[in-house]
Motif scaffolding. Structure first.
Motif, PDB file in Angstrom:
ATOM      1  N   UNK A 113       0.861  -1.054   0.099  1.00  0.00           N
ATOM      2  CA  UNK A 113       0.020  -0.055   0.106  1.00  0.00           C
ATOM      3  C   UNK A 113       0.878   1.110  -0.092  1.00  0.00           C
ATOM      4  N   UNK A 114       1.953   1.264   0.707  1.00  0.00           N
ATOM      5  CA  UNK A 114       2.698   2.380   0.756  1.00  0.00           C
ATOM      6  C   UNK A 114       3.705   2.783  -0.428  1.00  0.00           C
ATOM      7  N   UNK A 115       3.912   1.319  -1.104  1.00  0.00           N
ATOM      8  CA  UNK A 115       4.831   1.672  -2.330  1.00  0.00           C
ATOM      9  C   UNK A 115       3.819   2.042  -3.143  1.00  0.00           C
ATOM     10  N   UNK A 116       2.427   1.737  -3.410  1.00  0.00           N
ATOM     11  CA  UNK A 116       1.546   2.233  -4.527  1.00  0.00           C
ATOM     12  C   UNK A 116       1.098   3.462  -4.348  1.00  0.00           C
ATOM     13  N   UNK A 170      11.943   1.946   1.694  1.00  0.00           N
ATOM     14  CA  UNK A 170      11.362   3.315   2.498  1.00  0.00           C
ATOM     15  C   UNK A 170      10.025   2.859   3.502  1.00  0.00           C
ATOM     16  N   UNK A 171       9.224   2.078   2.653  1.00  0.00           N
ATOM     17  CA  UNK A 171       8.217   1.659   3.532  1.00  0.00           C
ATOM     18  C   UNK A 171       8.509   0.960   4.984  1.00  0.00           C
ATOM     19  N   UNK A 172       9.301   0.001   4.824  1.00  0.00           N
ATOM     20  CA  UNK A 172       9.925  -0.506   6.289  1.00  0.00           C
ATOM     21  C   UNK A 172      10.294   0.593   7.197  1.00  0.00           C
ATOM     22  N   UNK A 173      11.197   1.451   6.919  1.00  0.00           N
ATOM     23  CA  UNK A 173      11.827   2.077   7.654  1.00  0.00           C
ATOM     24  C   UNK A 173      10.790   3.494   8.264  1.00  0.00           C
ATOM     25  N   UNK A 174       9.766   3.754   7.207  1.00  0.00           N
ATOM     26  CA  UNK A 174       8.681   4.477   7.690  1.00  0.00           C
ATOM     27  C   UNK A 174       7.914   3.754   9.021  1.00  0.00           C
ATOM     28  N   UNK A 185      10.687  21.060   5.509  1.00  0.00           N
ATOM     29  CA  UNK A 185      10.758  20.359   4.268  1.00  0.00           C
ATOM     30  C   UNK A 185      10.790  18.844   4.723  1.00  0.00           C
ATOM     31  N   UNK A 186       9.673  17.951   4.182  1.00  0.00           N
ATOM     32  CA  UNK A 186       9.724  16.881   4.818  1.00  0.00           C
ATOM     33  C   UNK A 186       9.643  15.755   3.421  1.00  0.00           C
ATOM     34  N   UNK A 187      10.206  14.512   3.760  1.00  0.00           N
ATOM     35  CA  UNK A 187      10.541  13.715   2.747  1.00  0.00           C
ATOM     36  C   UNK A 187       9.202  12.743   2.448  1.00  0.00           C
ATOM     37  N   UNK A 188       9.306  12.283   1.589  1.00  0.00           N
ATOM     38  CA  UNK A 188       8.111  10.887   1.222  1.00  0.00           C
ATOM     39  C   UNK A 188       7.713  10.038   2.395  1.00  0.00           C
ATOM     40  N   UNK A 189       9.041   9.813   3.231  1.00  0.00           N
ATOM     41  CA  UNK A 189       8.884   8.985   4.364  1.00  0.00           C
ATOM     42  C   UNK A 189       8.493   9.838   5.500  1.00  0.00           C
ATOM     43  N   UNK A 190       8.274  10.973   5.611  1.00  0.00           N
ATOM     44  CA  UNK A 190       7.577  11.721   6.644  1.00  0.00           C
ATOM     45  C   UNK A 190       8.666  12.208   7.512  1.00  0.00           C
TER      46      UNK A 190
END
Length: 591
Positions: free
Chosen positions: A74-77, A85-89, A203-208
């Motif tokens: 879900x996070x990937x799509x 990145x999803x795992x780390x998030x 300024x925030x990354x895609x991983x928040x």
């Protein structure tokens, strides 16, 4: 380096709340284990709920578009994250420590920087919340007419006039803040806050993760804006402001509105134009263009209507065309920026003006024609743009428009024009801002046209995922490669990776300084269109198996050729052994 054991992945998956995560994007209704709602994926615009989530199984499935998976997919799509990145998030969200399983040197200070940036962001937020109603920062926010929801969503803050940050941090944190450029020291050696009496834009990354800050004065003094300095976690040329929130809206609309700053972004977002991103007051880079290509097919530039805005639009065009993107421009009145336009004319007027956005190539051509330049000189100026167009049909249209300038002489010039287009103007493109990455490669590009399909697929997977790259290195797969060119690329990739260069930066180097082609993304290979992570692992394994068998076959051929044969009986015996070995290898090849 990001290879995590399966038990950790499983623990993270089943301890996370998939229902809560998806509820950030769509309304889910239900009870117990089963929840239903409208599909959150932008490409599926439905009116009747067909999206199902199982709380106990931590799985989702849409009966309409057939999208399904777990919290990682879900996070990937939906959010545009890689698996890593999803795992780390999720781990960071749950406060879990990531397993230390990598064998290569990594920068252990990065987590400290991220943690500190989050802490500082919260301080700035708190200082804004506690500012009195009569404060100048409150007057500025009222002037901009941003709602409380927008201020909270984008975590706006305030830096006090005093050295509040310096007082807030302990000695270790002060050293880290100095690395990030948030604390400076004077010539006398005294330390002070970099941002003082300024409105703060995190300024925030895609991983928040908070990567850095932008800061604006509350009056007309200069410099009006300043940003965090370049650091281990902050690279202006690789970031868009707001992408962490707008990513899913980009896919839904299939086009992006590109603006130049924080205030323009927030004005458009608040008025319903969520498919917007902003550069950070820096020149548009090749990395920016590649990043947009991941989400959309069309870019509409909404820069200021002054000369600087027009020049910025012109400089961005070749970079966007080079990525195969369609590029338009919304031409604003002189001296008016997007924020001004919205406040003066309203949302509907802006929406209507978007419908009349012009093709940027034609817009630039008309602008140069108004300057009454000689047609031949005009053609020379437009060739750098034309040479970057990837779509053959679009290039033909642009070329014909240029030739139309010459009327009856067009046929005589067509051949010359085509030669110039093919040659391109490399010096023009090389003058564009690039990331500050070190490359020791020569100017000559490397072609992988002769590489085996399995070799190309391995390169795609390794550039896309650190997990695959780590497996490639650990298993010494480079020894299986058959073609010299692909081996050179992998040697560069592995060398940079072991020196702790980020995979994004390595990809940037390979794309822009080494490879002749850009066809190293999954979207270029149909085999990946139906594949999930499990399918990609199978592709990875099959490619390795195929190359290993080819390697063994080549070694057998070489061994036979090098043997000294003394009689006919030896020849027959060796040929029989070789044929049996060859048949066994051939029968198992499936790629």
């Amino acid at each position: 380096m990001s290879y995590y054991p399966n038990d950790f992945i499983d623990q993270l998956c089943f301890s996370s709340d998939l229902v809560a995560l998806i509820s950030e994007d769509t309304v889910l209704k239900g009870q117990g284990d089963r929840f239903m709602g409208l599909c959150p994926f932008p490409e599926h615009n439905e009116k009747t709920p067909s999206f199902s989530v199982s709380a106990s199984k931590q799985l989702y499935h849409c009966f309409g578009c057939q999208n399904s998976g777990n919290i990682f997919t879900y996070l990937q799509k939906q959010r545009g994250m890689s698996f890593t990145e999803a795992v780390e998030y999720l781990a960071r969200k749950k406060g879990l420590s990531l397993p230390k399983t990598t064998q290569f040197k990594k920068d252990l200070t990065k987590p400290d920087y991220f943690e500190l940036s989050e802490k500082i962001c919260s301080l700035f937020e708190k200082q804004l919340e506690q500012s009195p109603a009569t404060h100048s920062v409150r007057a500025y926010l009222k002037k901009r007419a941003w709602t409380k929801q927008i201020i909270k969503k984008f975590r706006l803050g305030y830096a006090l006039k005093s050295n509040s940050l310096l007082s807030f941090l302990n000695s270790k944190e002060q050293r880290l803040a100095k690395d990030l450029g948030l604390i400076n020291h004077s010539t006398s050696g005294n330390f002070y806050d970099t941002f003082r009496d300024r409105l703060i834009f995190p300024i925030v990354s895609i991983k928040k993760q908070v990567l850095g800050f932008g800061a604006r004065v509350l009056d007309d003094s200069l410099p009006k804006y300043i940003n965090s300095k370049e650091s281990k976690i902050f690279h202006k040329g690789q970031i868009f402001y707001g992408l962490n929130e707008s990513a899913r809206y980009l896919r839904q609309n299939s086009f992006v509105l590109l603006v130049e700053g924080y205030t323009d972004f927030l004005a458009l977002w608040q008025n319903g134009f969520q498919n917007t991103v902003a550069t950070l007051g820096t020149a548009f880079t090749e990395f920016h263009a590649k990043l947009l290509k991941r989400y959309v097919g069309t870019v509409i530039l909404v820069f200021d209507g002054d000369e600087a805005g027009l020049k910025a639009s012109e400089r961005s065009l070749p970079l966007l065309l080079k990525e195969g993107l369609k590029v338009k421009i919304l031409s604003l009145p002189l001296g008016v920026d997007p924020d001004d336009f919205i406040r003066l004319n309203g949302r509907q007027a802006f929406k209507e003006s978007l419908d009349s956005a012009q093709d940027l190539f034609f817009f630039i051509l008309k602008r140069k024609q108004k300057q009454k330049k000689d047609n031949l000189y005009l053609m020379e100026e437009m060739i750098p743009f034309l040479s970057q167009v990837q779509d053959k049909s679009l290039r033909l249209i642009y070329k014909q428009r240029l030739l139309d300038l010459f009327g009856t002489d067009a046929r005589l010039l067509e051949k010359t024009l085509e030669e110039k287009i093919k040659k391109g103007v490399k010096t023009f493109i090389s003058s564009y801002p690039k990331q500050e990455v070190i490359s020791d490669t020569k100017n000559e590009r490397i072609s992988i046209a002769r590489a085996l399909d399995s070799e190309k697929l391995l390169l795609v997977l390794c550039l896309d995922s650190e997990d695959f790259l780590k497996s490639f290195i650990d298993q010494n797969i480079i020894s299986y490669l058959q073609t010299k060119e692909i081996t050179t690329i992998f040697n560069i990739l592995i060398d940079r990776y072991k020196k702790s260069v980020s995979l994004n930066q390595i990809t940037h180097i390979i794309l822009n300084e080494i490879l002749e082609t850009h066809l190293i993304f999954k979207s270029n290979y149909p085999i990946f269109s139906e594949s999930d992570l499990k399918g990609e692992k199978k592709i990875f394994k099959d490619c390795i198996g195929f190359l290993n068998k080819r390697k063994k076959k080549a070694e057998a051929n070489q061994l036979l050729a090098s043997m000294k044969i003394n009689n006919q009986e030896d020849i027959k015996s060796l040929e029989k052994v070789f044929q049996l070995t060859k048949q066994r290898l051939d029968s198992s090849e499936n790629l």
